[in-house]
Design an enzyme around this catalytic site. Structure first.
Site, PDB file in Angstrom:
ATOM      1  N   LYS A  40       0.826  -1.204   0.000  1.00 44.50           N
ATOM      2  CA  LYS A  40       0.000   0.000   0.000  1.00 44.50           C
ATOM      3  C   LYS A  40       0.862   1.256   0.000  1.00 44.50           C
ATOM      4  CE  LYS A  40      -4.106   1.847   2.283  1.00 44.50           C
ATOM      5  NZ  LYS A  40      -4.727   2.190   1.035  1.00 44.50           N
ATOM      6  N   GLY A  45       6.651   0.677   5.533  1.00 44.69           N
ATOM      7  CA  GLY A  45       7.541  -0.257   4.830  1.00 44.69           C
ATOM      8  C   GLY A  45       7.600   0.008   3.336  1.00 44.69           C
ATOM      9  N   CYS A  46       6.462   0.325   2.757  1.00 43.24           N
ATOM     10  CA  CYS A  46       6.416   0.585   1.314  1.00 43.24           C
ATOM     11  C   CYS A  46       7.166   1.869   0.970  1.00 43.24           C
ATOM     12  CB  CYS A  46       4.967   0.646   0.836  1.00 43.24           C
ATOM     13  SG  CYS A  46       4.094  -0.919   1.087  1.00 43.24           S
ATOM     14  N   THR A  47       7.074   2.852   1.844  1.00 43.12           N
ATOM     15  CA  THR A  47       7.782   4.109   1.630  1.00 43.12           C
ATOM     16  C   THR A  47       9.289   3.888   1.702  1.00 43.12           C
ATOM     17  OG1 THR A  47       5.923   5.392   2.486  1.00 43.12           O
ATOM     18  CG2 THR A  47       8.085   6.471   2.475  1.00 43.12           C
ATOM     19  N   ALA A  50      10.362   1.978  -1.528  1.00 41.96           N
ATOM     20  CA  ALA A  50      10.319   2.818  -2.731  1.00 41.96           C
ATOM     21  C   ALA A  50      11.391   3.906  -2.685  1.00 41.96           C
ATOM     22  CB  ALA A  50       8.925   3.420  -2.902  1.00 41.96           C
TER      23      ALA A  50
END
Length: 152
Positions: A40, A45-47, A50
């Site tokens: 998401k 974690g995704c930030t 990325a």
């Protein structure tokens, strides 16, 4: 659910990116691709993942890769994510989960003792012919670039 494997050709799916631009994977034949699936946009974690790829994007580009981040977020959320962190790569808005399911990265997850279904953080490295060369399933969000280097 079917999961795409090393040595298989990726499906030719049309998708929309964070800017509303359509992409068809067959348009990228002749280029090396990296697809990183993340749960998401704008989550911790995704930030981290990325941003690690953003910070090393020029190196990936010099190696000849086109980078795609893919999640089930809609176009608006992907755009906000990209704008907030100044991502130089394509974020695919797969809100209908066509790509996610075609690659087999939707499944059972556990977090804080609870089970639920969602995107399994996975990265696919794809050659110029559209064939999967490598799959990273145990993604280290803070060091994902180095994982890609080791796998490519």
């Amino acid at each position: 659910m079917y999961k795409i494997n090393i040595g298989e050709r990726i499906p030719d799916i049309e998708s929309i990116d964070h800017m509303g631009v359509k992409h068809k994977f067959s348009d990228y034949i002749g280029k090396k691709l990296i697809f990183f699936f993340y749960p998401k946009a704008n989550t911790p974690g995704c930030t981290v993942q990325a941003c690690n790829l953003r910070d090393n994007y020029s190196k990936l580009k010099k190696m000849g890769y086109v980078l795609f981040g893919i999640s089930a977020d809609n176009v608006s959320n992907q755009k906000k994510f990209s704008d907030k962190y100044n991502f130089p790569f394509i974020l695919i808005a797969d809100s209908e989960r066509k790509i996610i399911e075609a690659f087999g990265v939707w499944g059972l997850k556990k977090f804080m003792g609870k089970e639920y279904e969602g995107i399994l953080r996975t990265t696919f490295i794809i050659d110029e012919k559209g064939i999967v060369e490598s799959i990273i399933t145990k993604v280290k969000t803070k060091d994902h670039f180095n994982q890609i280097l080791e796998a490519s």
